[in-house]
Design a protein around this motif. Structure first.
Motif, PDB file in Angstrom:
ATOM      1  N   ARG A  89       0.779  -1.076  -0.135  1.00  0.00           N
ATOM      2  CA  ARG A  89       0.043  -0.014   0.128  1.00  0.00           C
ATOM      3  C   ARG A  89       0.681   1.398  -0.035  1.00  0.00           C
ATOM      4  O   ARG A  89       0.689   2.054  -0.603  1.00  0.00           O
ATOM      5  N   LYS A  90       2.015   1.214   0.716  1.00  0.00           N
ATOM      6  CA  LYS A  90       2.827   2.327   0.897  1.00  0.00           C
ATOM      7  C   LYS A  90       3.392   2.484  -0.483  1.00  0.00           C
ATOM      8  O   LYS A  90       3.869   3.656  -0.954  1.00  0.00           O
ATOM      9  N   ARG A  91       3.872   1.369  -1.269  1.00  0.00           N
ATOM     10  CA  ARG A  91       4.212   1.410  -2.872  1.00  0.00           C
ATOM     11  C   ARG A  91       3.443   2.211  -3.487  1.00  0.00           C
ATOM     12  O   ARG A  91       3.796   3.000  -4.341  1.00  0.00           O
ATOM     13  N   LEU A  92       2.202   1.929  -3.294  1.00  0.00           N
ATOM     14  CA  LEU A  92       1.111   2.506  -4.539  1.00  0.00           C
ATOM     15  C   LEU A  92       1.046   4.101  -4.013  1.00  0.00           C
ATOM     16  O   LEU A  92       1.099   4.845  -5.011  1.00  0.00           O
ATOM     17  N   LEU A  93       1.105   4.484  -2.932  1.00  0.00           N
ATOM     18  CA  LEU A  93       1.175   5.876  -2.423  1.00  0.00           C
ATOM     19  C   LEU A  93       2.595   6.453  -2.840  1.00  0.00           C
ATOM     20  O   LEU A  93       2.451   7.795  -3.438  1.00  0.00           O
ATOM     21  N   ALA A  94       3.629   5.704  -2.916  1.00  0.00           N
ATOM     22  CA  ALA A  94       4.862   6.443  -3.396  1.00  0.00           C
ATOM     23  C   ALA A  94       4.692   6.427  -4.819  1.00  0.00           C
ATOM     24  O   ALA A  94       5.337   7.616  -5.226  1.00  0.00           O
ATOM     25  N   GLU A  95       4.373   5.498  -5.623  1.00  0.00           N
ATOM     26  CA  GLU A  95       3.902   5.732  -7.349  1.00  0.00           C
ATOM     27  C   GLU A  95       3.382   6.955  -7.478  1.00  0.00           C
ATOM     28  O   GLU A  95       3.403   7.664  -8.334  1.00  0.00           O
ATOM     29  N   ALA A  96       2.333   7.199  -6.744  1.00  0.00           N
ATOM     30  CA  ALA A  96       1.333   8.179  -6.925  1.00  0.00           C
ATOM     31  C   ALA A  96       1.971   9.613  -6.858  1.00  0.00           C
ATOM     32  O   ALA A  96       1.977  10.329  -7.466  1.00  0.00           O
ATOM     33  N   ARG A  97       2.861   9.474  -5.571  1.00  0.00           N
ATOM     34  CA  ARG A  97       3.708  10.835  -5.543  1.00  0.00           C
ATOM     35  C   ARG A  97       4.513  10.907  -6.444  1.00  0.00           C
ATOM     36  O   ARG A  97       4.908  11.979  -6.948  1.00  0.00           O
ATOM     37  N   GLU A  98       5.042  10.060  -6.902  1.00  0.00           N
ATOM     38  CA  GLU A  98       6.272  10.152  -8.208  1.00  0.00           C
ATOM     39  C   GLU A  98       5.471  10.637  -9.192  1.00  0.00           C
ATOM     40  O   GLU A  98       5.983  11.604  -9.955  1.00  0.00           O
ATOM     41  N   MET A  99       4.379  10.360  -9.664  1.00  0.00           N
ATOM     42  CA  MET A  99       3.612  10.803 -10.926  1.00  0.00           C
ATOM     43  C   MET A  99       3.196  12.206 -10.639  1.00  0.00           C
ATOM     44  O   MET A  99       3.462  12.841 -11.568  1.00  0.00           O
ATOM     45  N   LEU A 100       2.935  12.544  -9.387  1.00  0.00           N
ATOM     46  CA  LEU A 100       2.574  13.996  -9.098  1.00  0.00           C
ATOM     47  C   LEU A 100       3.854  15.055  -9.224  1.00  0.00           C
ATOM     48  O   LEU A 100       3.663  16.039 -10.034  1.00  0.00           O
ATOM     49  N   SER A 101       5.038  14.479  -8.908  1.00  0.00           N
ATOM     50  CA  SER A 101       6.415  15.089  -8.949  1.00  0.00           C
ATOM     51  C   SER A 101       6.455  15.409 -10.656  1.00  0.00           C
ATOM     52  O   SER A 101       7.101  16.308 -10.954  1.00  0.00           O
ATOM     53  N   GLU A 102       6.484  14.384 -11.346  1.00  0.00           N
ATOM     54  CA  GLU A 102       6.611  14.537 -12.693  1.00  0.00           C
ATOM     55  C   GLU A 102       5.623  15.597 -13.556  1.00  0.00           C
ATOM     56  O   GLU A 102       5.973  15.984 -14.152  1.00  0.00           O
ATOM     57  N   LYS A 103       4.682  15.316 -12.994  1.00  0.00           N
ATOM     58  CA  LYS A 103       3.669  16.222 -13.688  1.00  0.00           C
ATOM     59  C   LYS A 103       3.963  17.829 -13.104  1.00  0.00           C
ATOM     60  O   LYS A 103       3.910  18.741 -13.905  1.00  0.00           O
ATOM     61  N   ILE A 104       4.463  18.054 -11.968  1.00  0.00           N
ATOM     62  CA  ILE A 104       4.750  19.275 -11.327  1.00  0.00           C
ATOM     63  C   ILE A 104       5.981  19.666 -12.348  1.00  0.00           C
ATOM     64  O   ILE A 104       6.203  20.856 -12.725  1.00  0.00           O
ATOM     65  N   HIS A 105       6.941  18.746 -12.608  1.00  0.00           N
ATOM     66  CA  HIS A 105       8.205  19.123 -13.405  1.00  0.00           C
ATOM     67  C   HIS A 105       7.864  19.627 -14.778  1.00  0.00           C
ATOM     68  O   HIS A 105       8.113  20.455 -15.507  1.00  0.00           O
ATOM     69  N   ASP A 106       6.808  18.849 -15.311  1.00  0.00           N
ATOM     70  CA  ASP A 106       6.096  19.003 -16.694  1.00  0.00           C
ATOM     71  C   ASP A 106       5.645  20.495 -16.809  1.00  0.00           C
ATOM     72  O   ASP A 106       5.751  21.117 -17.680  1.00  0.00           O
ATOM     73  N   LEU A 107       4.716  20.710 -15.776  1.00  0.00           N
ATOM     74  CA  LEU A 107       4.239  22.067 -15.698  1.00  0.00           C
ATOM     75  C   LEU A 107       5.228  23.226 -15.450  1.00  0.00           C
ATOM     76  O   LEU A 107       5.157  24.347 -16.047  1.00  0.00           O
ATOM     77  N   GLN A 108       6.194  22.854 -14.606  1.00  0.00           N
ATOM     78  CA  GLN A 108       7.348  23.975 -14.471  1.00  0.00           C
ATOM     79  C   GLN A 108       8.099  24.449 -15.904  1.00  0.00           C
ATOM     80  O   GLN A 108       8.272  25.410 -16.262  1.00  0.00           O
ATOM     81  N   LEU A 109       8.239  23.243 -16.671  1.00  0.00           N
ATOM     82  CA  LEU A 109       8.822  23.307 -17.748  1.00  0.00           C
ATOM     83  C   LEU A 109       7.849  24.227 -18.972  1.00  0.00           C
ATOM     84  O   LEU A 109       8.363  24.986 -19.596  1.00  0.00           O
ATOM     85  N   ALA A 110       6.668  23.881 -18.918  1.00  0.00           N
ATOM     86  CA  ALA A 110       5.920  24.630 -19.703  1.00  0.00           C
ATOM     87  C   ALA A 110       5.667  26.191 -19.143  1.00  0.00           C
ATOM     88  O   ALA A 110       5.398  27.047 -20.168  1.00  0.00           O
ATOM     89  N   VAL A 111       5.424  26.402 -17.845  1.00  0.00           N
ATOM     90  CA  VAL A 111       5.772  27.754 -17.550  1.00  0.00           C
ATOM     91  C   VAL A 111       6.877  28.402 -17.943  1.00  0.00           C
ATOM     92  O   VAL A 111       7.029  29.710 -18.545  1.00  0.00           O
ATOM     93  N   GLN A 112       8.268  27.832 -17.947  1.00  0.00           N
ATOM     94  CA  GLN A 112       9.223  28.267 -18.590  1.00  0.00           C
ATOM     95  C   GLN A 112       9.258  28.799 -20.033  1.00  0.00           C
ATOM     96  O   GLN A 112       9.489  29.675 -20.437  1.00  0.00           O
ATOM     97  N   GLU A 113       8.582  27.504 -20.889  1.00  0.00           N
ATOM     98  CA  GLU A 113       8.500  28.042 -22.210  1.00  0.00           C
ATOM     99  C   GLU A 113       7.483  29.031 -22.409  1.00  0.00           C
ATOM    100  O   GLU A 113       7.636  29.974 -23.190  1.00  0.00           O
TER     101      GLU A 113
END
Length: 135
Positions: free
Chosen positions: A80-104
């Motif tokens: 269960r903790k692994r499922l939460l960690a995976e979800a957090r990692e996906m959120l981090s990736e989305k945040i990174h992608d959004l930061q790149l979009a803001v930079q562009e």
């Protein structure tokens, strides 16, 4: 309480609640003699728990897995903790992608006159716009 009442209490649509039940995210809801769903406080807690997991970035499929694992007991804590960690990692990736979009977007705004404006004109002017077709 009826589906409309629980929808209002949980700020969810009735369609979403029916969908959650249909895919097995919510346990089967008891029905009265007329076939109308009858929810109790347990379902409010259950729905709010689902909303909390969704807010942490978990997909509905992972929430279903998480709940099934929880039903198996403490032996599934790490999974269960692994499922939460995976979800957090996906959120981090989305945040990174959004930061790149803001930079562009910042780059385009700061260089609009020198770059994007002329490119926009060139694209618009290079293609003839067809006349409106009479209906």
């Amino acid at each position: 309480m009826t589906i409309r009442e629980i929808a209002a209490k949980t700020n969810m649509s009735t369609d979403t609640l029916r969908y959650y039940e249909r895919i097995g995210l919510l346990p089967p809801v008891p029905r009265n003699a007329a076939g109308i769903r009858t929810y109790d406080e347990y379902f409010i807690k259950f729905i709010n728990f689902i909303k909390k997991l969704k807010a942490s970035g978990m997909s509905l499929e992972h929430i279903i897995d998480y709940i099934r694992l929880a039903e198996l007991g403490d032996a599934t804590l790490q999974e269960r903790k692994r499922l939460l960690a995976e979800a957090r990692e996906m959120l981090s990736e989305k945040i990174h992608d959004l930061q790149l979009a803001v930079q562009e977007a910042d780059y385009q705004l700061n260089n609009y006159e020198n770059l994007l404006q002329s490119e926009t004109y060139a694209l618009v002017r290079s293609k003839a716009v067809p006349a409106a077709i009479a209906v």
